[in-house]
Design a protein around this motif. Sequence first.
Motif, PDB file in Angstrom:
ATOM      1  N   LEU A  27       0.834  -1.202   0.000  1.00 46.73           N
ATOM      2  CA  LEU A  27       0.000   0.000   0.000  1.00 46.73           C
ATOM      3  C   LEU A  27       0.871   1.256   0.000  1.00 46.73           C
ATOM      4  O   LEU A  27       0.565   2.243  -0.679  1.00 46.73           O
ATOM      5  N   HIS A  28       1.962   1.212   0.726  1.00 39.51           N
ATOM      6  CA  HIS A  28       2.881   2.348   0.785  1.00 39.51           C
ATOM      7  C   HIS A  28       3.480   2.615  -0.599  1.00 39.51           C
ATOM      8  O   HIS A  28       3.598   3.783  -1.017  1.00 39.51           O
ATOM      9  N   GLN A  29       3.859   1.554  -1.319  1.00 38.66           N
ATOM     10  CA  GLN A  29       4.398   1.720  -2.665  1.00 38.66           C
ATOM     11  C   GLN A  29       3.384   2.388  -3.587  1.00 38.66           C
ATOM     12  O   GLN A  29       3.723   3.296  -4.353  1.00 38.66           O
ATOM     13  N   VAL A  30       2.144   1.946  -3.508  1.00 36.70           N
ATOM     14  CA  VAL A  30       1.106   2.531  -4.356  1.00 36.70           C
ATOM     15  C   VAL A  30       0.901   3.998  -3.996  1.00 36.70           C
ATOM     16  O   VAL A  30       0.838   4.873  -4.870  1.00 36.70           O
ATOM     17  N   GLU A  61      -7.729   3.447   4.379  1.00 41.21           N
ATOM     18  CA  GLU A  61      -6.881   2.313   4.724  1.00 41.21           C
ATOM     19  C   GLU A  61      -5.439   2.721   4.975  1.00 41.21           C
ATOM     20  O   GLU A  61      -4.835   2.325   5.972  1.00 41.21           O
ATOM     21  N   HIS A  62      -4.854   3.541   4.054  1.00 42.89           N
ATOM     22  CA  HIS A  62      -3.439   3.867   4.207  1.00 42.89           C
ATOM     23  C   HIS A  62      -3.077   5.011   3.272  1.00 42.89           C
ATOM     24  O   HIS A  62      -3.192   4.881   2.049  1.00 42.89           O
ATOM     25  N   GLU A  63      -2.652   6.132   3.804  1.00 44.93           N
ATOM     26  CA  GLU A  63      -2.090   7.252   3.039  1.00 44.93           C
ATOM     27  C   GLU A  63      -2.877   7.573   1.775  1.00 44.93           C
ATOM     28  O   GLU A  63      -2.327   7.641   0.675  1.00 44.93           O
ATOM     29  N   GLY A  64      -4.175   7.802   1.935  1.00 51.07           N
ATOM     30  CA  GLY A  64      -5.009   8.187   0.802  1.00 51.07           C
ATOM     31  C   GLY A  64      -5.635   7.040   0.059  1.00 51.07           C
ATOM     32  O   GLY A  64      -6.383   7.260  -0.899  1.00 51.07           O
TER      33      GLY A  64
END
Length: 749
Positions: free
Chosen positions: A29-32, A84-87
Amino acid sequence: MSDKSTPRTTSEPAPASGPALHPVSTAELHQVAHGEHGNPHGVLGPHPHDGGVTVRVLRPLASRVVVRWSDGSGTSGEAELAHEHEGIWAGVIALPDVPDYRVAVSYGPDEHVVDDPYRFLPTLGEMDLHLINEGRHELLWTVLGARVHRYPGALGPVTGTSFAVWAPSARAIRIKADFNSWDGREHPMRQLGTSGVWELFVPDVGAGTSYKYTILGPDGQWREKADPMARWAEKPADTASRVFESGYTWNDDVWLEARARRAPVASPMSIYEMHLGSWKKHPDGRYWSWAELAEELPAYVAGLGFTHVELMPVMQHPFGGSWGYHVTSYFAPDARFGDPDGFRLLVDRLHQAGVGVILDWVPGHFATDEWALARFDGTPLYEDPNPQRGWHKEWGSHIFNFGRREVRNFLYANALYWLEEFHADGLRVDGVASMLYLDYAREPGEWTPNIHGGHENLEAVQFLQEMNATVYKRVPGITTIAEESTSWPGVTRPTSADGLGFGFKWNMGWMHDTLDYLAREPVHRAYHHGEMTFSLVYAWSENYVLPISHDEVVHGKGSLLRKMPGDRWQQLANLRAYLGFMWAHPGKQLLFMGAELGQESEWAESRELDWWLLDHPEHRGVQALVRDLNATYVDSPALWARDHEPEGFTWIDANDAGRNVFSFVRRGGDADLVCVSNFAAVPHDDYRLGLPAAGVWDEVLNTDAETYSGSGVGNLGSVTAVEGEWSGQPAHATLVVPPLATVWLRRRH
């Protein structure tokens, strides 16, 4: 790329009664979220899982996200997504199959309903990707670049734009555009397998949209780049690409059908070379638009009798002073004049006026602007990585990597693009000599021999052969013309016979020799007589075009008129005589704009031609001569039907140096044409001229006629030849040869 070895999810567990959320690790998710994922579609969009459909969307600034769906059978609903995670927002649609859906995104009190780019399949097929990797996709522009697509759907039809770009070394690519406020975080692209192609379909985006790619290179640096395959670009100094969808309807079927049956080498070809931006300008210095040019240019060129125009590069280039030879967008017509359909209109109108269109094309080198092709994916992608092959010292530009098949494909597909999409009738290929030789403009030690130890660029040769073979196969009746200034053998020999495969080659030797001769005072010309005859030693070694191009009237060289010696009357007379000689010489002819006016100042792209010269009768006379030269030329097969055959030409007298006279016969069709050129400043009375047959020979053209502001010396319209051998001809006549003039004679039937 994603790491799924130890999945971890921040999602809330689904209720026991409903499908569970498809788990994705926080790392992925961070990569996306940071645009560093090579396949964002593997995370975002719809994913069937556990009897439901997990939907994830990337909306970094949203306060609420809801998915509204319809399954096409009348059943619809909505699903609330949770952050969920960073947008990244995630939720589940409780259906076994993916329905048609839209995303309602709230930013504070305002809700915006949008489509999801990550619910669509790739717009390129496996065969497309295979051909791209093989370097054999002839219609490359139909799959790469920005292309508008339309799809049906349960919630209504979808129109959007597919963005696809080749960048094999990129770690990630985002689209930043006016539709996302130039914030590319919401639109990361996916890499299609190992093809090096990145793609994203963005719904509700259409023609006129400005965009760029933001590319993460292998060095960890983000770079903003224009689209190499863009069909339209912003007007300089802006540098973004623009989406374009053509709506143009062509009206040149009659022209194209006739062209397909024509053999250019055995057809008349009189070319008017142009720089569109300086032919005419608005009073405030602005360029004319495509539409304005379409209203006036076809009638002007056709009225002068030219069979073709050759346009200096119309491909997008940032610096006007480069004249178009430092290209940044190879598939985009110059936005300074308008949109691409405007250029289609200009070509169409020229065809309807009976004028062919040849485009100047620059595949040998490209512009260094950092937002364009240079180090496109963070590596030397389009340019040769070896500076001995990849940098053009003379022009300060990058050289294409002709050894890379995808780059060769990019270039020959570009050639096809202009011929097929814009109905161009030919391509004049710039700087061929610089492509053929590894040591071009390089000192010893600055180049490395090829695998055979020679200085030939074997990869460039392969490209030129591929390009020519492909365009002649796909587009009947077109021609390619090489600007090639060396003695490379077989430039116009077919590729099947190991030639380069061009239709024509510029005869630079003829141009230099004849201009050197004409620059001399008539009294000295006798000692340089061979400069006017030497071209006939090799005239049939290639199919030639005789070029008096823009290169001969810039950079202190002066205009064609100003190259001539003597007072003003003599300068104009020399010019008229030279044009008459040129039009009769074997080979097709090319004349740069302004010469037909007797332009006095040398050409500059910053100003229009000196149209005011037409207020003076002597300059109107030059224009009238060019009109009559073209009319007589087209009506005289002897001047063009056998250009490529030695039997179509015979010297009458190539050695009359003492009187500065040249005489020869052109043959073809049912009537020979005799040309007599006198480059002495005095007339020759009682000049005995050998002729191919007895009878009356009409003076069909005399460049010294009063209607051209000449002195009016001539033969009262005709001469009569009698039997009796002279200069190797079976008959002869006595005539007056005017001073600094060319006379054409044709036997009366």
